[in-house]
Design a protein around this motif. Sequence first.
Motif, PDB file in Angstrom:
ATOM      1  N   PRO A  16       7.811 -11.031  11.499  1.00  0.00           N
ATOM      2  CA  PRO A  16       8.480  -9.991  10.720  1.00  0.00           C
ATOM      3  C   PRO A  16       7.460  -9.263   9.843  1.00  0.00           C
ATOM      4  CG  PRO A  16       8.840 -12.121   9.697  1.00  0.00           C
ATOM      5  CD  PRO A  16       8.042 -12.382  10.943  1.00  0.00           C
ATOM      6  N   VAL A  17       7.541  -7.953   9.811  1.00  0.00           N
ATOM      7  CA  VAL A  17       6.525  -7.186   9.088  1.00  0.00           C
ATOM      8  C   VAL A  17       7.176  -6.188   8.137  1.00  0.00           C
ATOM      9  CG1 VAL A  17       4.658  -5.519   9.326  1.00  0.00           C
ATOM     10  CG2 VAL A  17       4.865  -7.381  10.972  1.00  0.00           C
ATOM     11  N   GLU A  20       2.695  -4.653   5.666  1.00  0.00           N
ATOM     12  CA  GLU A  20       1.578  -5.597   5.803  1.00  0.00           C
ATOM     13  C   GLU A  20       0.364  -4.938   6.456  1.00  0.00           C
ATOM     14  OE1 GLU A  20       2.026  -8.279   4.323  1.00  0.00           O
ATOM     15  OE2 GLU A  20       4.043  -9.091   4.617  1.00  0.00           O
ATOM     16  N   ASP A  49      10.111  -4.063   9.840  1.00  0.00           N
ATOM     17  CA  ASP A  49      11.371  -4.034   9.114  1.00  0.00           C
ATOM     18  C   ASP A  49      11.374  -2.903   8.080  1.00  0.00           C
ATOM     19  OD1 ASP A  49      13.793  -4.735   8.012  1.00  0.00           O
ATOM     20  OD2 ASP A  49      13.007  -6.443   6.881  1.00  0.00           O
ATOM     21  N   ASN A  77      15.014  -0.966   6.455  1.00  0.00           N
ATOM     22  CA  ASN A  77      14.751  -2.339   6.053  1.00  0.00           C
ATOM     23  C   ASN A  77      16.039  -3.170   6.125  1.00  0.00           C
ATOM     24  OD1 ASN A  77      14.706  -4.284   3.319  1.00  0.00           O
ATOM     25  ND2 ASN A  77      12.872  -4.388   4.564  1.00  0.00           N
ATOM     26  N   GLY A  79      15.761  -6.732   6.072  1.00  0.00           N
ATOM     27  CA  GLY A  79      15.497  -8.031   5.446  1.00  0.00           C
ATOM     28  C   GLY A  79      14.830  -9.009   6.409  1.00  0.00           C
ATOM     29  N   HIS A  80      14.105  -9.925   5.796  1.00  0.00           N
ATOM     30  CA  HIS A  80      13.276 -10.879   6.529  1.00  0.00           C
ATOM     31  C   HIS A  80      14.067 -11.710   7.549  1.00  0.00           C
ATOM     32  CE1 HIS A  80      11.323 -15.064   6.226  1.00  0.00           C
ATOM     33  NE2 HIS A  80      10.674 -14.400   7.152  1.00  0.00           N
ATOM     34  N   ASP A 100       5.080 -15.722   9.187  1.00  0.00           N
ATOM     35  CA  ASP A 100       5.044 -14.553   8.314  1.00  0.00           C
ATOM     36  C   ASP A 100       3.887 -13.637   8.694  1.00  0.00           C
ATOM     37  OD1 ASP A 100       7.197 -15.426   6.937  1.00  0.00           O
ATOM     38  OD2 ASP A 100       6.156 -15.827   5.044  1.00  0.00           O
ATOM     39  N   GLY A 101       4.053 -12.376   8.396  1.00  0.00           N
ATOM     40  CA  GLY A 101       3.028 -11.405   8.756  1.00  0.00           C
ATOM     41  C   GLY A 101       1.966 -11.201   7.690  1.00  0.00           C
ATOM     42  N   ASP A 102       1.965 -12.009   6.645  1.00  0.00           N
ATOM     43  CA  ASP A 102       1.040 -11.744   5.535  1.00  0.00           C
ATOM     44  C   ASP A 102      -0.102 -12.757   5.467  1.00  0.00           C
ATOM     45  OD1 ASP A 102       2.467 -13.937   4.800  1.00  0.00           O
ATOM     46  OD2 ASP A 102       3.222 -13.125   2.917  1.00  0.00           O
ATOM     47  N   GLN A 104      -0.021 -15.794   4.937  1.00  0.00           N
ATOM     48  CA  GLN A 104       0.170 -16.958   4.063  1.00  0.00           C
ATOM     49  C   GLN A 104       0.355 -18.209   4.910  1.00  0.00           C
ATOM     50  OE1 GLN A 104       3.244 -15.225   1.119  1.00  0.00           O
ATOM     51  NE2 GLN A 104       2.048 -16.658  -0.087  1.00  0.00           N
ATOM     52  N   ARG A 203      -0.359 -23.776   2.053  1.00  0.00           N
ATOM     53  CA  ARG A 203       0.074 -22.385   2.134  1.00  0.00           C
ATOM     54  C   ARG A 203      -0.842 -21.526   1.280  1.00  0.00           C
ATOM     55  NH1 ARG A 203       4.416 -19.002   3.573  1.00  0.00           N
ATOM     56  NH2 ARG A 203       5.197 -17.653   1.938  1.00  0.00           N
ATOM     57  N   ARG A 206      -1.166 -14.869  -1.213  1.00  0.00           N
ATOM     58  CA  ARG A 206      -1.132 -13.566  -0.574  1.00  0.00           C
ATOM     59  C   ARG A 206      -2.397 -12.814  -0.963  1.00  0.00           C
ATOM     60  NH1 ARG A 206       2.088  -9.388   1.308  1.00  0.00           N
ATOM     61  NH2 ARG A 206       4.118 -10.226   1.867  1.00  0.00           N
ATOM     62  N   TYR A 213       9.836 -10.177  -1.141  1.00  0.00           N
ATOM     63  CA  TYR A 213      10.989 -10.907  -1.654  1.00  0.00           C
ATOM     64  C   TYR A 213      11.128 -10.675  -3.144  1.00  0.00           C
ATOM     65  CZ  TYR A 213      13.068 -13.518   2.149  1.00  0.00           C
ATOM     66  OH  TYR A 213      13.769 -13.855   3.266  1.00  0.00           O
ATOM     67  N   LYS A 217      16.395 -10.303  -3.759  1.00  0.00           N
ATOM     68  CA  LYS A 217      16.468 -10.826  -2.389  1.00  0.00           C
ATOM     69  C   LYS A 217      16.453 -12.351  -2.378  1.00  0.00           C
ATOM     70  CE  LYS A 217      14.538  -7.035   0.361  1.00  0.00           C
ATOM     71  NZ  LYS A 217      13.335  -6.526   1.045  1.00  0.00           N
TER      72      LYS A 217
HETATM   73  N1  UDP Z   1       9.577  -9.332   5.210  1.00  0.00           N
HETATM   74  C1  UDP Z   1      10.435  -8.580   6.008  1.00  0.00           C
HETATM   75  N2  UDP Z   1      11.432  -7.863   5.399  1.00  0.00           N
HETATM   76  C2  UDP Z   1      11.643  -7.896   4.054  1.00  0.00           C
HETATM   77  C3  UDP Z   1      10.792  -8.697   3.251  1.00  0.00           C
HETATM   78  C4  UDP Z   1       9.778  -9.417   3.870  1.00  0.00           C
HETATM   79  O1  UDP Z   1      10.285  -8.537   7.225  1.00  0.00           O
HETATM   80  O2  UDP Z   1      12.561  -7.229   3.591  1.00  0.00           O
HETATM   81  C5  UDP Z   1       8.493 -10.109   5.874  1.00  0.00           C
HETATM   82  C6  UDP Z   1       7.113  -9.971   5.241  1.00  0.00           C
HETATM   83  O3  UDP Z   1       6.373  -8.926   5.815  1.00  0.00           O
HETATM   84  C7  UDP Z   1       6.489 -11.309   5.556  1.00  0.00           C
HETATM   85  C8  UDP Z   1       7.672 -12.265   5.541  1.00  0.00           C
HETATM   86  O4  UDP Z   1       8.826 -11.460   5.755  1.00  0.00           O
HETATM   87  O5  UDP Z   1       5.937 -11.324   6.849  1.00  0.00           O
HETATM   88  C9  UDP Z   1       7.790 -13.042   4.259  1.00  0.00           C
HETATM   89  O6  UDP Z   1       7.913 -12.160   3.172  1.00  0.00           O
HETATM   90  P1  UDP Z   1       7.076 -12.294   1.837  1.00  0.00           P
HETATM   91  O7  UDP Z   1       5.669 -12.649   2.127  1.00  0.00           O
HETATM   92  O8  UDP Z   1       7.287 -11.048   1.064  1.00  0.00           O
HETATM   93  O9  UDP Z   1       7.813 -13.501   1.121  1.00  0.00           O
HETATM   94  P2  UDP Z   1       7.128 -14.683   0.278  1.00  0.00           P
HETATM   95  O10 UDP Z   1       5.993 -15.209   1.094  1.00  0.00           O
HETATM   96  O11 UDP Z   1       6.664 -14.040  -0.986  1.00  0.00           O
HETATM   97  O12 UDP Z   1       8.230 -15.652   0.089  1.00  0.00           O
END
Ligand code: UDP
Length: 319
Positions: A16-17, A20, A49, A77, A79-80, A100-102, A104, A203, A206, A213, A217
């Motif tokens: 999910p992106v 990013e 997304d 958008n 949501g994740h 996740d796409g970030d 992490q 983990r 970022r 999030y 959310k």
């Molecule tokens: N993401 C998404 N839609 C959203 C929010 C987040 O697709 O509305 C994706 C985001 O790109 C990432 C993953 O979901 O790949 C996790 O989100 P994020 O890193 O923001 O959450 P955290 O790691 O802070 O819990």
Amino acid sequence: MEKNKKDIVDISVVVPVYNEEAVLFELYERLTTTLKKISDNYEIIFINDGSSDNSLQKINSLVEDDEKVFYVNFSRNFGHQIAVTAGVDLCKGKAVIIIDGDLQDPPELILDMYKKHKEGYNVVYAIRAEREGESFFKKSTAALFYKLLRKITMIDIPLDTGDFRLIDDRIVRYLKQMPEQNKFIRGQVSWLGFKQIGIQYKRNGRKHGETGYSLKKMVQLATDAITSFSDIPLKTVTRAGFLISLVSFLVIIYALYAHFILDKTIAGWTSLIFSTMFIGGVQLFSVGIIGTYISRINKNVMNRPLYIISDTNIGKDLL
Ligand code: UDP
Ligand code: MG
């Protein structure tokens, strides 16, 4: 539609992106290097997304260069959890990785996950042994929330896990039969059972961009998690109502006794305002809890599509 052999790959990766752009190329490189160690028959699906940065352009350039890369572009958008759901709906892997796409979640961990899967596990989830760069607030609220969730739900949702995991095609098949609108995927996966195991990882923080999030959310996800898997809030409200009625009844008896027998009346304003405010608060709170469940029912009755795809290279019939 029955999948024919050609349509099946050994391993699918669902990403999910949401904004990013800074890490997508590095993510792609690390994923590709890792996946090649497992099989040449893999696919990577990016779900954009509703990003407002250049994520989509970057994904498209990957799609052009590599036939193993697919993309789904949402109309906005969603949501994740919904983005992950779309990826799981559309992938064709015998094993599916959600990541996740970030960055992490380290892509290299997929090797260990796959190894465990080959030992016979249907689900291999990643446990966050350490969490770098997340605020004290996020860590402590998350810890508290998962403890609470375990207490009030019957299912065994593992602590300190996100959606970073491997699921096999059987889990995917059953997930598709759970089309509820308010998704809490890690809960659904736990609920399904089969053979599940966790492996620990560190983990990362970022490095680029910011969390998608927001507090709002997070609260929504927590609410969905609870209402998806527990009736305890409703039962608690019923019990509280019963208890408060009982206490009120005793107080009424005492008030009448004091007034008629002892010939004295309990002093006015303080006790009145106290009981009015207390009952008012409890009532509103209870109505709120009931409302939350009703809103869930409402969403599911409306039965709208979970997501709207603006464009994709997976198949024209999806548009
Ligand atoms: N993401 C998404 N839609 C959203 C929010 C987040 O697709 O509305 C994706 C985001 O790109 C990432 C993953 O979901 O790949 C996790 O989100 P994020 O890193 O923001 O959450 P955290 O790691 O802070 O819990
Ligand atoms: Mg993140």
